[in-house]
Design an enzyme around this catalytic site. Structure first.
Site: not given
Ligand code: PGA
Length: 222
Positions: A93, A134
């Site tokens: 992440h 992401e």
């Molecule tokens: P968010 O976080 O939905 O608050 O943007 C997602 C993540 O960083 O895993």
């Protein structure tokens, strides 16, 4: 492919009691959900207790360390998680990486990270991997964040699938690619229908049982 919704609680909530409340509300809210896998990744400290509250929600960790056991203060290995019955873990992440600025649509960065992460993953085990796209710039806690569109997501999902199939061939047909970054009840349907992904990973929205359940129900209907 079965959809998957993964809640990333990050470093929340502050007490085990609050964690239990949130978890129980989600459990009640997803009564009747059959077609969607639901996973919650709470702080690892809460996992054992939460596990006892529901069989319908799988639990996951937010990180793991390489190796099995050893002199690594503060770390938890994937083997330990596995031995404790935990079958999901978020790896790589952006909040766990020392990540520098990335620009919108940086395909090279995604390619490099993906290849690095898949190093050592065999053809036999690739179907167990879930790839999450992401973009750092779309995460709710990023200063001056901006929205990713389902078009951005689709473009990247296609790119990721191509990298996967170049490396693993036909085996990757079953690999789920999911999207994360300010997922909410407002955009979940668009991402799932038009973003080329098989699931979502909400962070902030997963801390509100109503909002998280809403996202799961959207996935269930598609
Ligand atoms: P968010 O976080 O939905 O608050 O943007 C997602 C993540 O960083 O895993």
């Amino acid at each position: 492919m079965k959809k998957i919704i993964i809640g990333n609680w990050k470093m929340n909530p502050l007490t085990l009691k609050d964690a239990g409340k949130l978890f129980s509300s989600v459990t009640k809210g997803i009564y009747g959900i059959k077609k969607t896998d639901v996973v919650i990744c709470p702080p690892v400290l809460y996992i054992e207790r939460l596990k006892k509250l529901s069989k319908k929600i799988s639990l996951g960790a937010q990180d793991a360390f390489w190796g099995e056991v050893g002199p690594f203060t503060g770390q938890i290995s994937a083997h330990m998680l596995y031995n404790a019955g935990i079958r999901y873990v978020i790896l790589g992440h952006s909040e766990r990486r020392e990540l520098s600025e990335t620009s919108h649509g940086d395909f090279n960065l995604v390619k490099n990270q993906l290849e690095e992460c898949l190093n050592g993953v065999s053809k036999n085990s690739i179907s167990k991997v879930i790839v999450m796209y992401e973009p750092v710039w779309a995460i709710s806690s990023t200063a001056n964040r901006r929205d990713a569109t389902s078009g951005d997501c689709r473009e990247m999902a296609i790119f990721i699938r191509k990298i996967l199939s170049d490396k693993f061939g036909g085996e990757v047909a079953n690999v789920r690619i999911i999207y994360g970054g300010s997922v909410s009840g407002k955009n979940a349907e668009d991402f799932l229908k038009n973003g080329g992904v098989d699931g979502l990973l909400p962070g902030r929205a997963s801390l509100d049982a109503k909002k998280f359940v809403e996202i799961i129900k959207i996935a269930e209907k598609i």
